[in-house]
Design a protein around this motif. Structure first.
Motif, PDB file in Angstrom:
ATOM      1  N   ARG A 115      -7.919  20.719   7.032  1.00 41.31           N
ATOM      2  CA  ARG A 115      -8.318  19.780   5.978  1.00 41.31           C
ATOM      3  C   ARG A 115      -7.053  19.345   5.245  1.00 41.31           C
ATOM      4  O   ARG A 115      -6.201  20.156   4.952  1.00 41.31           O
ATOM      5  N   ALA A 116      -7.002  18.078   4.927  1.00 40.09           N
ATOM      6  CA  ALA A 116      -5.841  17.556   4.208  1.00 40.09           C
ATOM      7  C   ALA A 116      -6.288  16.416   3.305  1.00 40.09           C
ATOM      8  O   ALA A 116      -7.261  15.730   3.596  1.00 40.09           O
ATOM      9  N   ILE A 117      -5.562  16.228   2.215  1.00 37.57           N
ATOM     10  CA  ILE A 117      -5.872  15.142   1.289  1.00 37.57           C
ATOM     11  C   ILE A 117      -4.651  14.226   1.177  1.00 37.57           C
ATOM     12  O   ILE A 117      -3.542  14.681   0.913  1.00 37.57           O
ATOM     13  N   PHE A 118      -4.889  12.945   1.414  1.00 37.20           N
ATOM     14  CA  PHE A 118      -3.889  11.905   1.264  1.00 37.20           C
ATOM     15  C   PHE A 118      -4.303  11.051   0.069  1.00 37.20           C
ATOM     16  O   PHE A 118      -5.483  10.920  -0.230  1.00 37.20           O
ATOM     17  N   ILE A 119      -3.329  10.453  -0.598  1.00 39.94           N
ATOM     18  CA  ILE A 119      -3.622   9.575  -1.729  1.00 39.94           C
ATOM     19  C   ILE A 119      -3.049   8.196  -1.416  1.00 39.94           C
ATOM     20  O   ILE A 119      -1.876   8.060  -1.078  1.00 39.94           O
ATOM     21  N   GLY A 120      -3.908   7.172  -1.501  1.00 38.85           N
ATOM     22  CA  GLY A 120      -3.479   5.807  -1.222  1.00 38.85           C
ATOM     23  C   GLY A 120      -3.688   4.923  -2.440  1.00 38.85           C
ATOM     24  O   GLY A 120      -4.598   5.142  -3.234  1.00 38.85           O
ATOM     25  N   ARG A 121      -2.831   3.920  -2.591  1.00 39.90           N
ATOM     26  CA  ARG A 121      -2.942   3.003  -3.732  1.00 39.90           C
ATOM     27  C   ARG A 121      -2.511   1.607  -3.301  1.00 39.90           C
ATOM     28  O   ARG A 121      -1.433   1.422  -2.748  1.00 39.90           O
ATOM     29  N   ALA A 154      -4.848  -1.105  -7.942  1.00 35.48           N
ATOM     30  CA  ALA A 154      -6.196  -0.545  -7.833  1.00 35.48           C
ATOM     31  C   ALA A 154      -6.126   0.948  -8.116  1.00 35.48           C
ATOM     32  O   ALA A 154      -5.060   1.555  -8.081  1.00 35.48           O
ATOM     33  N   ALA A 155      -7.254   1.531  -8.400  1.00 36.41           N
ATOM     34  CA  ALA A 155      -7.304   2.973  -8.607  1.00 36.41           C
ATOM     35  C   ALA A 155      -6.874   3.677  -7.327  1.00 36.41           C
ATOM     36  O   ALA A 155      -6.993   3.136  -6.230  1.00 36.41           O
ATOM     37  N   GLU A 156      -6.382   4.884  -7.501  1.00 36.19           N
ATOM     38  CA  GLU A 156      -5.969   5.646  -6.323  1.00 36.19           C
ATOM     39  C   GLU A 156      -7.179   5.994  -5.480  1.00 36.19           C
ATOM     40  O   GLU A 156      -8.250   6.299  -5.987  1.00 36.19           O
ATOM     41  N   TYR A 212      -7.897  -7.325   2.951  1.00 33.06           N
ATOM     42  CA  TYR A 212      -6.874  -6.657   3.755  1.00 33.06           C
ATOM     43  C   TYR A 212      -7.328  -5.246   4.086  1.00 33.06           C
ATOM     44  O   TYR A 212      -8.155  -4.668   3.387  1.00 33.06           O
ATOM     45  N   HIS A 213      -6.755  -4.687   5.148  1.00 38.26           N
ATOM     46  CA  HIS A 213      -6.949  -3.269   5.445  1.00 38.26           C
ATOM     47  C   HIS A 213      -5.643  -2.720   5.993  1.00 38.26           C
ATOM     48  O   HIS A 213      -4.732  -3.469   6.336  1.00 38.26           O
ATOM     49  N   ILE A 214      -5.582  -1.404   6.067  1.00 37.34           N
ATOM     50  CA  ILE A 214      -4.385  -0.752   6.595  1.00 37.34           C
ATOM     51  C   ILE A 214      -4.785   0.174   7.728  1.00 37.34           C
ATOM     52  O   ILE A 214      -5.809   0.854   7.663  1.00 37.34           O
ATOM     53  N   ASP A 215      -3.988   0.159   8.799  1.00 40.26           N
ATOM     54  CA  ASP A 215      -4.184   1.038   9.954  1.00 40.26           C
ATOM     55  C   ASP A 215      -3.029   2.026   9.986  1.00 40.26           C
ATOM     56  O   ASP A 215      -1.926   1.683  10.414  1.00 40.26           O
ATOM     57  N   PHE A 253       0.870  -1.168   0.000  1.00 38.24           N
ATOM     58  CA  PHE A 253       0.000   0.000   0.000  1.00 38.24           C
ATOM     59  C   PHE A 253       0.907   1.218   0.000  1.00 38.24           C
ATOM     60  O   PHE A 253       1.810   1.335   0.815  1.00 38.24           O
ATOM     61  N   ARG A 254       0.676   2.112  -0.950  1.00 34.22           N
ATOM     62  CA  ARG A 254       1.462   3.355  -1.042  1.00 34.22           C
ATOM     63  C   ARG A 254       0.587   4.513  -0.593  1.00 34.22           C
ATOM     64  O   ARG A 254      -0.566   4.627  -1.013  1.00 34.22           O
ATOM     65  N   LEU A 255       1.153   5.358   0.269  1.00 36.30           N
ATOM     66  CA  LEU A 255       0.425   6.505   0.800  1.00 36.30           C
ATOM     67  C   LEU A 255       1.236   7.771   0.571  1.00 36.30           C
ATOM     68  O   LEU A 255       2.420   7.822   0.890  1.00 36.30           O
ATOM     69  N   GLN A 256       0.584   8.774  -0.011  1.00 32.11           N
ATOM     70  CA  GLN A 256       1.231  10.074  -0.230  1.00 32.11           C
ATOM     71  C   GLN A 256       0.523  11.101   0.642  1.00 32.11           C
ATOM     72  O   GLN A 256      -0.699  11.234   0.591  1.00 32.11           O
ATOM     73  N   ASP A 257       1.305  11.829   1.453  1.00 32.94           N
ATOM     74  CA  ASP A 257       0.712  12.837   2.329  1.00 32.94           C
ATOM     75  C   ASP A 257       0.523  14.151   1.573  1.00 32.94           C
ATOM     76  O   ASP A 257       0.942  14.280   0.419  1.00 32.94           O
ATOM     77  N   PRO A 258      -0.130  15.136   2.196  1.00 32.79           N
ATOM     78  CA  PRO A 258      -0.415  16.402   1.504  1.00 32.79           C
ATOM     79  C   PRO A 258       0.829  17.154   1.022  1.00 32.79           C
ATOM     80  O   PRO A 258       0.755  17.950   0.101  1.00 32.79           O
ATOM     81  N   GLU A 259       1.977  16.887   1.633  1.00 35.44           N
ATOM     82  CA  GLU A 259       3.218  17.553   1.226  1.00 35.44           C
ATOM     83  C   GLU A 259       3.936  16.801   0.111  1.00 35.44           C
ATOM     84  O   GLU A 259       4.990  17.221  -0.347  1.00 35.44           O
ATOM     85  N   GLY A 260       3.385  15.665  -0.320  1.00 36.05           N
ATOM     86  CA  GLY A 260       3.990  14.899  -1.411  1.00 36.05           C
ATOM     87  C   GLY A 260       4.962  13.826  -0.964  1.00 36.05           C
ATOM     88  O   GLY A 260       5.606  13.188  -1.797  1.00 36.05           O
TER      89      GLY A 260
END
Length: 90
Positions: free
Chosen positions: A55-61, A74-76, A43-46, A15-22
């Motif tokens: 407010r913040a936006i994270f992107i997970g894949r 999977a789609a982001e 599966y899940h991720i904690d 699982f790849r996670l990108q925070d709001p700062e990139g």
């Protein structure tokens, strides 16, 4: 899932996670305790989504590989947080 609709575990799962700062963080099943198996093929991720912004936006894949090494992604997933943080002097 296989063609019969039954759950199937991937040979490898990340699982790849990108925070709001990139900044990017990668979690690997079997190595990182944040990535948890619930059932066959499920599966899940904690992961705590820490931010000081209201407010913040994270992107997970999710990305998986089968036994032959073929990659599936999977789609982001867009994860928006809304903090309950309040100004001290408001």
């Amino acid at each position: 899932m296989n063609l019969a609709g039954a759950g199937v575990d991937p040979a490898a799962l990340i699982f790849r996670l990108q925070d709001p700062e990139g900044n990017d963080e990668t979690y690997t099943y079997g190595t990182d305790t944040e990535l948890v198996k619930d059932a066959v093929g499920e599966y899940h991720i904690d992961v705590p989504l820490e931010t000081l912004k209201k407010r913040a936006i994270f992107i997970g894949r999710w990305e998986a590989r089968d036994a032959s090494g073929i990659a599936y992604g999977a789609a982001e997933n867009i994860i928006e947080t809304i903090s309950d943080y309040r100004e001290q002097n408001a």
